[in-house]
Motif scaffolding. Structure first.
Motif, mmCIF file in Angstrom:
data_model
loop_
_atom_site.group_PDB
_atom_site.id
_atom_site.type_symbol
_atom_site.label_atom_id
_atom_site.label_comp_id
_atom_site.label_asym_id
_atom_site.label_seq_id
_atom_site.Cartn_x
_atom_site.Cartn_y
_atom_site.Cartn_z
ATOM 1 N N LEU A 221 0.793 -1.128 -0.085
ATOM 2 C CA LEU A 221 0.077 0.196 -0.068
ATOM 3 C C LEU A 221 0.989 1.155 -0.197
ATOM 4 C CD1 LEU A 221 -2.825 -0.893 2.436
ATOM 5 C CD2 LEU A 221 -3.078 -0.287 0.223
ATOM 6 N N ASP A 222 2.102 1.310 0.738
ATOM 7 C CA ASP A 222 2.838 2.189 0.674
ATOM 8 C C ASP A 222 3.367 2.755 -0.600
ATOM 9 O OD1 ASP A 222 4.124 4.481 2.112
ATOM 10 O OD2 ASP A 222 5.933 3.139 2.425
ATOM 11 N N GLU A 223 3.861 1.641 -1.468
ATOM 12 C CA GLU A 223 4.405 1.740 -2.638
ATOM 13 C C GLU A 223 3.179 2.189 -3.536
ATOM 14 O OE1 GLU A 223 6.156 -1.755 -3.819
ATOM 15 O OE2 GLU A 223 7.647 -2.073 -2.262
ATOM 16 N N TYR A 224 2.184 1.654 -3.285
ATOM 17 C CA TYR A 224 1.122 1.989 -4.330
ATOM 18 C C TYR A 224 0.567 3.762 -4.040
ATOM 19 C CZ TYR A 224 -3.743 3.175 -5.607
ATOM 20 O OH TYR A 224 -4.983 3.776 -6.062
ATOM 21 N N ILE A 225 0.693 3.938 -2.993
ATOM 22 C CA ILE A 225 0.169 5.481 -2.686
ATOM 23 C C ILE A 225 1.292 6.381 -3.074
ATOM 24 C CG2 ILE A 225 0.105 7.266 -0.760
ATOM 25 C CD1 ILE A 225 -1.186 4.633 0.708
ATOM 26 N N ASP A 226 2.554 5.982 -3.172
ATOM 27 C CA ASP A 226 3.640 6.827 -3.749
ATOM 28 C C ASP A 226 3.539 6.994 -5.175
ATOM 29 O OD1 ASP A 226 5.099 7.408 -1.203
ATOM 30 O OD2 ASP A 226 6.326 5.680 -1.351
ATOM 31 N N GLU A 227 3.246 5.780 -5.639
ATOM 32 C CA GLU A 227 3.037 5.743 -7.422
ATOM 33 C C GLU A 227 1.821 6.239 -7.670
ATOM 34 O OE1 GLU A 227 4.346 5.323 -11.072
ATOM 35 O OE2 GLU A 227 5.473 4.867 -9.225
ATOM 36 N N TRP A 228 0.827 6.193 -7.172
ATOM 37 C CA TRP A 228 -0.520 6.363 -7.536
ATOM 38 C C TRP A 228 -1.381 7.861 -6.887
ATOM 39 C CZ3 TRP A 228 -3.786 4.328 -11.425
ATOM 40 C CH2 TRP A 228 -3.081 3.205 -12.328
ATOM 41 N N ARG A 229 -0.634 8.051 -5.672
ATOM 42 C CA ARG A 229 -1.327 9.302 -5.171
ATOM 43 C C ARG A 229 -0.009 10.206 -4.423
ATOM 44 N NH1 ARG A 229 -4.820 9.897 -2.003
ATOM 45 N NH2 ARG A 229 -6.846 9.966 -2.975
ATOM 46 N N PRO A 230 0.750 10.551 -5.248
ATOM 47 C CA PRO A 230 2.021 11.150 -4.848
ATOM 48 C C PRO A 230 1.746 12.460 -4.076
ATOM 49 C CG PRO A 230 1.945 11.618 -7.221
ATOM 50 C CD PRO A 230 0.744 10.334 -6.719
ATOM 51 N N SER A 231 0.529 13.109 -4.326
ATOM 52 C CA SER A 231 0.125 14.198 -3.704
ATOM 53 C C SER A 231 -0.392 13.890 -2.513
ATOM 54 C CB SER A 231 -0.850 15.053 -4.586
ATOM 55 O OG SER A 231 -2.037 14.231 -4.300
ATOM 56 N N ARG A 232 -0.955 12.826 -2.055
ATOM 57 C CA ARG A 232 -1.444 12.330 -0.679
ATOM 58 C C ARG A 232 -2.596 13.247 -0.270
ATOM 59 N NH1 ARG A 232 1.970 8.500 2.220
ATOM 60 N NH2 ARG A 232 3.640 7.961 0.710
ATOM 61 N N GLN A 233 -3.220 13.654 -1.364
ATOM 62 C CA GLN A 233 -4.535 14.562 -1.088
ATOM 63 C C GLN A 233 -5.725 13.455 -0.686
ATOM 64 O OE1 GLN A 233 -5.166 17.970 -1.207
ATOM 65 N NE2 GLN A 233 -2.960 17.878 -1.303
ATOM 66 N N PRO A 234 -6.592 13.935 0.161
ATOM 67 C CA PRO A 234 -7.716 12.794 0.528
ATOM 68 C C PRO A 234 -8.585 12.643 -0.435
ATOM 69 C CG PRO A 234 -7.481 14.811 1.827
ATOM 70 C CD PRO A 234 -6.601 15.058 0.947
ATOM 71 N N GLY A 235 -9.137 11.496 -0.247
ATOM 72 C CA GLY A 235 -9.916 10.994 -1.455
ATOM 73 C C GLY A 235 -10.052 9.449 -1.513
ATOM 74 N N ALA A 236 -10.816 8.932 -2.455
ATOM 75 C CA ALA A 236 -10.619 7.491 -2.745
ATOM 76 C C ALA A 236 -9.370 6.979 -2.847
ATOM 77 C CB ALA A 236 -11.386 7.149 -4.136
ATOM 78 N N LEU A 237 -8.917 5.655 -2.021
ATOM 79 C CA LEU A 237 -7.725 4.827 -2.063
ATOM 80 C C LEU A 237 -7.331 4.541 -3.341
ATOM 81 C CD1 LEU A 237 -5.248 3.937 -0.692
ATOM 82 C CD2 LEU A 237 -6.718 2.012 -0.023
ATOM 83 N N PHE A 238 -8.361 3.765 -4.085
ATOM 84 C CA PHE A 238 -7.771 3.141 -5.503
ATOM 85 C C PHE A 238 -8.525 3.973 -6.630
ATOM 86 C CE2 PHE A 238 -7.961 -0.642 -2.447
ATOM 87 C CZ PHE A 238 -6.483 -0.528 -2.873
ATOM 88 N N LEU A 239 -7.674 4.375 -7.751
ATOM 89 C CA LEU A 239 -7.829 5.444 -8.572
ATOM 90 C C LEU A 239 -7.700 4.670 -9.884
ATOM 91 C CD1 LEU A 239 -5.698 8.345 -7.111
ATOM 92 C CD2 LEU A 239 -8.052 7.977 -6.808
ATOM 93 N N ASN A 240 -8.557 5.494 -10.889
ATOM 94 C CA ASN A 240 -8.377 4.855 -12.379
ATOM 95 C C ASN A 240 -7.238 5.810 -12.830
ATOM 96 O OD1 ASN A 240 -9.264 7.462 -13.149
ATOM 97 N ND2 ASN A 240 -11.410 6.657 -13.342
ATOM 98 N N ASN A 241 -7.048 5.446 -14.019
ATOM 99 C CA ASN A 241 -5.715 5.944 -14.712
ATOM 100 C C ASN A 241 -5.973 7.675 -15.246
ATOM 101 O OD1 ASN A 241 -7.657 5.573 -16.666
ATOM 102 N ND2 ASN A 241 -6.423 5.095 -18.559
ATOM 103 N N HIS A 242 -7.213 8.243 -14.802
ATOM 104 C CA HIS A 242 -7.274 9.459 -14.875
ATOM 105 C C HIS A 242 -7.339 10.187 -13.442
ATOM 106 C CE1 HIS A 242 -8.826 9.048 -19.054
ATOM 107 N NE2 HIS A 242 -9.580 8.241 -18.697
#
Length: 332
Positions: A221-242
Motif C-alpha cells: 500500500l505504501d508503494e502504491y500510494i507513492d506511485e498513484w497518489r504522490p500528492s497524498r490528497q484525501p479521497g478514494a484510495l484506489f484510482l483509475n488512470n485519470h
C-alpha cells in the motif's frame, strides 16, 4: 421552464406505471440500504420482470441494456403470488437456489414497499415464502492459486494497482464495495497497520471495523500510494488512470479481466478472496469470535460457512488442549 420536482411517493404513481419508473422510486426512497444491497434487489426484481414478460410472449433481452422495452411494458400488476412462485420455482428447478433466495427476498421487500407507496392496498405477496439460503460451505482459494492470481493481476497496464487491490482483498477479507469505498488517509493507518472498513450508510462508530495488516500489505500500500497518489490528497484510495476514484464498473472490469486470464477450473470470483482471508485468520490461530469481528459478520454461523477445511496439522495448531492447563496434571 423550471423542472418539476416530485417526491418518491408521487413518482411511484399506480399499478399502471411502468415497473422501470416504480423501481426508480424504490431506489430513491430506500436510501437507508447499502449500495450493494440495493443493487442486488434491483437485479432480482429486473430478473423477475424479464421472466414474467417472457411468460407472456415478450422477447427476452440479451442484456440489461436491452431490457428497457420490457421494463417499460411490465407494470407492478405483474407482482402476484402466482408469478412470484412460478419465477422462484423456475430458479430452483435450474439448481439456482442461492439466486432463488436472494431474488425471493428482493421481491418480498419490494412488495412491502409497494404497499407503503400506496401502489397496492395490501401486500400482493402475502403468504409468499422466501426460499432458505443453501447451507453450502464456501470455498477459499487454494494456497497454490494465490501466486497465479497475483501474477495475472500484475500482467496489466495498471499492474501495481491491480495486484494491490487483489492482495488487500485476499489478506483483509474486504467485499468489493468495501474495497471501492476505502478513503485515503481516513481509512488507511500504515504506521498502525490498520484498515478501517466503514459502513457508509450507517452513522455510528459501531459501523466501523478494524482489520490488521501484515508487513507485506503495508509495504504494498505504501508503494502504491507513492506511485498513484504522490500528492497524498484525501479521497478514494484506489484510482483509475485519470486519477478519479474507481467506479463499481471499474472494479468489476478488473476482476473480469483477471477471470479471463486465470484457468477456468480455478473458478475465480472476488468473493472467494473473502473466504480465503477468513480461512487464513482461523488457520493462523484466531478464534471464531475474533474472526467474526474481523470479517464484519453478525453471527459465527456465517463465519463458519465461509471457512474452508483444515488439515490435521492445522487443526493441531488451532485446537489447544485445555484440560491439563485448567485442571493440572494427574497426581502420582
Amino acid at each position: 421552464m423550471e423542472p418539476l420536482h416530485l417526491n418518491w411517493s408521487e413518482m411511484a404513481r399506480s399499478l399502471s406505471s411502468p415497473i422501470l419508473d416504480v423501481l426508480d422510486s424504490f431506489e430513491r426512497s430506500r436510501h437507508d440500504l447499502r449500495e450493494s444491497t440495493m443493487r442486488g434487489y434491483l437485479a432480482g426484481i429486473w430478473r423477475f420482470a424479464v421472466f414474467t414478460g417472457s411468460q407472456n410472449g415478450l422477447e427476452v433481452p440479451r442484456s440489461r441494456k436491452d431490457a428497457r422495452p420490457i421494463l417499460m411494458t411490465i407494470t407492478p400488476a405483474a407482482l402476484t403470488l402466482e408469478n412470484a412462485n412460478r419465477y422462484i420455482d423456475s430458479l430452483v428447478r435450474r439448481k439456482r437456489k442461492t439466486t432463488a433466495h436472494h431474488d425471493g427476498r428482493a421481491l418480498a421487500i419490494f412488495s412491502e414497499w409497494c404497499v407503503e407507496a400506496r401502489i397496492f392496498p395490501a401486500d400482493p405477496l402475502a403468504g409468499f415464502k422466501v426460499p432458505k439460503q443453501p447451507n453450502n460451505r464456501r470455498r477459499p482459494f487454494q494456497d497454490e492459486d494465490v501466486p497465479l492470481i497475483r501474477k495475472a493481476a500484475r500482467d496489466s497496464d495498471m499492474g501495481e494497482r491491480d495486484e494491490t487491490i487483489v492482495v488487500v482483498a485476499i489478506a483483509c477479507g474486504l467485499r468489493k464495495d468495501e474495497l471501492r469505498n476505502l478513503q485515503y488517509p481516513e481509512d488507511v493507518d500504515l504506521p498502525g497497520r490498520v484498515l478501517y472498513v466503514r459502513d457508509r450508510a450507517a452513522k455510528t462508530d459501531a459501523s466501523i471495523r478494524r482489520v490488521v495488516m501484515d508487513d507485506e500489505i503495508v509495504a504494498m500500500l505504501d508503494e502504491y500510494i507513492d506511485e498513484w497518489r504522490p500528492s497524498r490528497q484525501p479521497g478514494a484510495l484506489f484510482l483509475n488512470n485519470h486519477g478519479d476514484g474507481l467506479t463499481y464498473g471499474g472494479f468489476a472490469s478488473i476482476f473480469r479481466r483477471l477471470k479471463r486470464k486465470l484457468p477456468r477450473e480455478m473458478d475465480f470470483k472476488l468473493h472467494r478472496a473473502r473466504n480465503t482471508a477468513i480461512t487464513n485468520w482461523l488457520r493462523n490461530g484466531n478464534d471464531l469470535h475474533t474472526t467474526m469481528k474481523l470479517a464484519g459478520h453478525k453471527s459465527p454461523k456465517v463465519t463458519e460457512r465461509y471457512a474452508g477445511e483444515f488439515t490435521d496439522d492445522e487443526l493441531r495448531k488451532l485446537v489447544r488442549p485445555s484440560f491439563t492447563a485448567i485442571y493440572g496434571k494427574r497426581s502420582a
